[in-house]
Design an enzyme around this catalytic site. Structure first.
Site, PDB file in Angstrom:
ATOM      1  N   GLU A   1       0.903  -1.206  -0.007  1.00  0.00           N
ATOM      2  CA  GLU A   1      -0.246   0.025  -0.088  1.00  0.00           C
ATOM      3  C   GLU A   1       0.904   1.355  -0.032  1.00  0.00           C
ATOM      4  OE1 GLU A   1      -2.981  -0.575  -0.440  1.00  0.00           O
ATOM      5  OE2 GLU A   1      -3.375  -2.648   0.157  1.00  0.00           O
ATOM      6  N   LEU A   2       2.027   1.150  -0.442  1.00  0.00           N
ATOM      7  CA  LEU A   2       3.053   2.202  -0.435  1.00  0.00           C
ATOM      8  C   LEU A   2       3.319   3.007   0.896  1.00  0.00           C
ATOM      9  CD1 LEU A   2       2.233   4.244  -3.936  1.00  0.00           C
ATOM     10  CD2 LEU A   2       3.854   2.177  -3.382  1.00  0.00           C
TER      11      LEU A   2
END
Lengths: 526, 428
Positions: free
Chosen positions: A146-147
């Site tokens: 999810e970065l």
């Protein structure tokens, strides 16, 4: 010259079956084979295969001028192997062209980076090894689930040997700065950061088919027009999105594949545009500034934070209980337990428990197999309870507990030993100080450097009574500090110790860099 | 705007959800400027000489009108009591008392339950319909005397009164469906009641249903035009913060509570089956069934045959402070209703910081987010939810944190506003 960096995330959660509390201790199979298989097959047909074919065609058509990048979670790879091996084959074909790059991430698509540095490292290695085995190249750029990113996570990633990492160009982090430059980690400047241009990325990923959107319908010409509008001095446009955007989130009927086919040609019509992979971007561009991210960010929701996964009590309880098992799991050495351990960590499980979405967005409902976050939590905790029992049985509860206690005892003893040694040392010093020898005092003085020059040495020897107090007080604090840092590094392994060193390097590096390009991003920020 | 409202019971004589809802709604309406309510209720005065009342002449019906000021009302309310034989009651004690009076020949009481369900026995049947008719006659008289803009009738017993008032005055009629006979009877609908309900719905200019569940019943079972039926959810009276006693739990065990009539509609058998599943797995829990009803013998037999009676307890019918007490010591409240038009009691549980599990087949499940919802027949899901709440602490923490706030936001003032919008539509 402006660089376009196309990166796609490939992930499918490994969904749990309905696991009732009376299944605890009765069954150790947690997975919903039917929905996992059927969803994987559906997305394969709608997205992975057709999109990969488009990419192959584009590479064939534009040769070296077209570059594209993926990261594929270990969970997705496992499911490709199980249900859709043809997808793996087609990725291998793409890998063979040499025009593509595969990034490293956590095998389990997990949030382990927020919990346990050792487990983080081992999951990244596991994933990297798998990618190397499959595609023949060891990843050199990392992207977290999810970065998710923070200064500390970046530093840990740098320690693992990665040269660059991807994260969100979150507005609250960047402020007036533009995401269209290369940045670097605030702790370790060797780690370059590529920031997602969320506006241009989300135009494709979220808004493409929205008829209520003022820019609908979006064409490649219009989109490239926006790229051209970006300030000439800005260097890189990072378009990061879910691969499932193509054909799954945006159905084929919306024209998304036509857009995808047309975009590279439209971009390459202009000589000042080029495509590059993240590792090429990191190698070719000069980073402009450090990015300070004290608290973790992600690419999710308006807030770009962790609240979708760790925003409420249920998520915290599940997360804490899960990672509390790590020691036992590692010592269990049971392949089935290790597999379940991997699948328990998938971030989607925590996402399903989010209560944020009561008010926010249908996007989330679409991804959620549970009726409510409460439902999701109960099911997860039932699975986790059964898993915990199995792990305990495997390891032998009492045995592990005593082992853990023994290890803790040993650590404490070591600590006590070290502190004792320090006390002895200080006692020795004290002895030296009590004897009227000036050098002994001098050794401690650097703690208060400003006062040193103004203070005549003779005064120090005269005033020895009070000085002694200062010295021992300062020494005490010092020994306390070192004890803390020592125990920390004993607890969290070598990572912490290594990390603290480059910290000093970064400060100077940061200062050196800034004057070179003062305020550069500011002028260009749109 | 002046509203002539035909209600049922009113405080302090409340026997069930309908009275609570009427009270809350009128209180909410008192907060709307320019909206006046004349509330008409049937009431039997036990000290009166029955023989002096002629049933044939409407003028001879004693009507007592008074203006009352109630706590929480922003203005005083015109309140009319009509002498009538239809008086609801539901507790066994009241039943015994009423029965005596009937035997003496003084008064006829009809045995109604929560939401106004009547028990039809040969003895009451004909009298009841006649009585409803009489009430309608009085309603006509009142409608003739009073000035008002709109008529609002709550539940089927007052529909004929509403129709009568409409035909006398020509003013529009809004009927408020708190329950239908399909909910009350579990499917075996009384044709007489159905007919009254259907006539009321047909005559109404607008119909207010307490949930979409009820709205669908009105549309599908009574064949009413969907455009005429609007959902207005009930709300809940805020708890008085003052001096609520703190109840201490008698045991270390967790307590899971069912509170309601032990009748088919409330799904008590599903509670027993779910309890059995939970008890097989965990020992530190007790189940309590608070209430009375015709299914009690069957339920107690089932619990005994499952061998769980050492951890399954019956309290009998609870009211007032005993209900507070029960909520005070409960760790979880379960409402497995088979068909519940709205269902205010889970909201009361949440006000007392008790997490709730409710069935999908309840109107209240349409508005609650911080509750676990299961199908009434899905005892596996119900048992699983019970186990989860008792064992995974974060869940009850979540419910305590968010549930109370959620309930506090369900205000009668908002419901009253929606009702006002319905009036405006009718009068437009």
């Amino acid at each position: 010259m402006k660089t376009i960096c196309l990166y796609f995330q490939v992930h499918q959660p490994f969904r749990f079956r309905r696991f009732r509390f009376f299944d605890i201790g009765e069954s150790d199979y947690y997975y919903d084979d039917y929905s996992n298989e059927s969803i994987m097959k559906k997305v394969t047909a709608k997205c992975y295969l057709p999109a990969n074919q488009v990419m192959l065609d584009l590479i064939e058509k534009y040769g070296e001028r077209f570059k594209v990048t993926w990261s594929i979670s270990g969970i997705a790879l496992d499911q490709f192997e199980l249900y859709a091996p043809e997808v793996l084959e087609s990725f291998k074909k793409l890998a063979a062209t040499g025009q593509v790059e595969f990034l490293a991430e956590t095998y389990s698509h997990s949030l382990v980076s927020l919990s346990d540095p050792d487990e983080f490292r081992s999951q990244v290695k596991e994933h990297s090894d798998r990618i190397e085995t499959l595609f023949g190249v060891k990843p050199s750029v990392f992207r977290n689930t999810e970065l998710v990113y923070s200064d500390d996570i970046g530093a840990a990633v740098a320690d693992m040997g990665y040269r660059a990492m991807l994260t969100e160009g979150a507005r609250h982090i960047l402020g007036w700065k533009s995401p269209n430059y290369l940045y670097y980690n605030a702790v370790n400047p060797r780690l370059k950061l590529l920031l997602k241009n969320y506006k241009l990325s989300d135009d494709i990923a979220f808004r493409f088919s929205n008829r209520g959107w003022g820019e609908w319908p979006l064409t490649a010409e219009k989109y490239v027009g926006w790229l051209k509008d970006i300030d000439k001095k800005e260097e890189v446009v990072n378009l990061f999105m879910d691969y499932e955007t193509f054909g799954e989130h945006q159905w084929a009927e919306t024209g998304i594949f036509e857009f995808l086919k047309a975009l590279p040609g439209e971009i390459l019509r202009y000589r000042n545009f080029r495509f590059a992979t993240p590792s090429e971007v990191a190698a070719d561009l000069e980073p402009v500034a450090p990015l300070h991210v004290p608290y973790p960010i992600s690419w999710a929701d308006e807030e770009r934070d962790l609240s979708a996964w760790l925003g409420n009590d249920m998520q915290h309880e599940a997360f804490t209980k899960l990672y509390g098992l790590r020691e036992m799991v590692k010592s269990s050495n049971d392949p089935k337990i290790l597999t379940d351990w991997r699948y328990l960590q998938v971030s989607d499980h925590f996402y399903y428990m989010s209560t944020k979405f009561f008010s926010d967005g249908e996007v989330h409902k679409y991804f959620n197999p549970y009726e409510s976050p409460y439902d999701a939590f109960i099911n997860y905790m039932n699975v986790l309870s059964d898993f915990t029992n199995r792990v305990k049985q495997q390891v032998g509860v009492t045995e592990t507990e005593t082992a853990l206690l023994k290890r803790k005892l040993k650590e404490k003893e070591e600590q006590i030993g070290k502190l004792q040694a320090e006390i002895n040392e200080l006692l020795d010093k004290k002895k030296v100080i009590t004897a009227p020898v000036v050098e002994g005092v001098d050794d401690d003085i650097p703690l208060v450097p400003e006062r040193k020059p103004g203070r005549p040495k003779t005064a120090a020897s005269k005033d020895i009574g009070s000085k002694k107090e200062v010295a021992s007080g300062g020494g005490g604090a010092k020994s306390g500090k070192s004890a803390v840092s020592r125990s920390k590094s004993a607890g969290s392994g070598a990572t912490t110790r290594k990390r603290s060193k480059p910290a000093t390097v970064k400060d100077t590096a940061g200062k050196e860099k800034k004057p070179e390009k003062p305020g550069k991003p500011g002028k260009k920020s749109p | 705007m002046r509203v002539l409202m035909f209600g049922w019971e009113f405080p302090p004589h409340i026997s069930g959800g309908l009275g609570t809802a009427c009270y809350g709604l009128t209180r909410g309406m008192s907060h709307i400027a320019g909206l006046d309510v004349v509330f008409v209720v049937p009431k039997a005065w036990g000290d009166e000489d029955q023989s002096s009342i002629s049933l044939l002449s409407a003028e001879n019906f004693p009507v007592r009108k008074k203006f009352i000021e109630m706590k929480g009302f922003l203005k005083e309310m015109a309140f009319m009591e009509v002498h009538s034989w239809i008086v609801p009651y539901m507790s066994p004690e009241q039943y015994a008392k009423a029965g005596k009076k009937t035997a003496e020949g003084n008064n006829v009481y009809f045995n109604t339950e929560h939401m106004g369900k009547l028990k039809f026995t040969g003895k009451y049947g004909p009298d009841l319909f006649q009585e409803i008719g009489n009430y309608a006659v009085v309603a006509g008289v009142i409608a003739d005397e009073q000035t008002f803009d709109i008529i609002h009738a709550h539940d089927w017993l007052t529909y004929p009164a509403g129709i009568a008032a409409k035909s006398v005055s020509g003013k529009p009629l809004v009927i408020h469906v708190h329950a239908t006979d399909f909910d009350r009877s579990g499917g075996s609908v009384n044709p007489g009641v159905f007919e009254i309900e259907k006539r009321g719905m047909d005559a109404a200019d607008m119909i207010i249903a307490v949930s979409n569940l009820t709205r669908n019943t009105v549309i599908e079972k009574y064949g009413i035009d969907p455009a005429k039926v609007v959902t207005v959810y009930n709300a809940v009276e805020p708890l008085e913060v003052t001096s609520r006693p703190v109840y201490r739990k008698p045991l270390q065990d967790k307590i899971v509570t069912f509170l309601g009539r032990i009748t088919l509609q409330k799904g008590p058998e599903f509670f027993v089956e779910a309890a059995n599943k939970v008890l097989k797995k965990s020992g530190n829990v007790r189940f309590v069934m608070a209430g009375s009803g015709d299914m009690f013998p069957r339920i107690i037999k089932r619990a005994a045959s499952l061998g769980i009676m050492d951890r399954f307890h019956f309290t009998g019918f609870l009211r007032g402070q005993d209900v507070d007490h029960m909520f005070g010591i409960s760790d979880l409240y379960v409402m497995p209703s088979v068909s519940e038009p709205f269902g205010i009691s889970p909201l009361e549980a949440m006000q007392s910081n008790v997490p709730v599990i409710i069935s999908h087949q309840s109107g209240v499940s349409e508005i609650l987010k911080h509750a676990i919802k299961v199908d009434f027949w899905d005892i596996d899901a119900m048992a699983d939810a019970i186990y989860g709440i008792l064992n995974y602490d974060a869940l009850s923490q979540m419910f305590k944190k968010h549930g109370k706030t959620e309930v506090e936001n369900l205000k009668w003032e908002n419901s009253a506003q929606h009702v006002k919008q319905v009036y405006d539509r009718v009068l437009a």
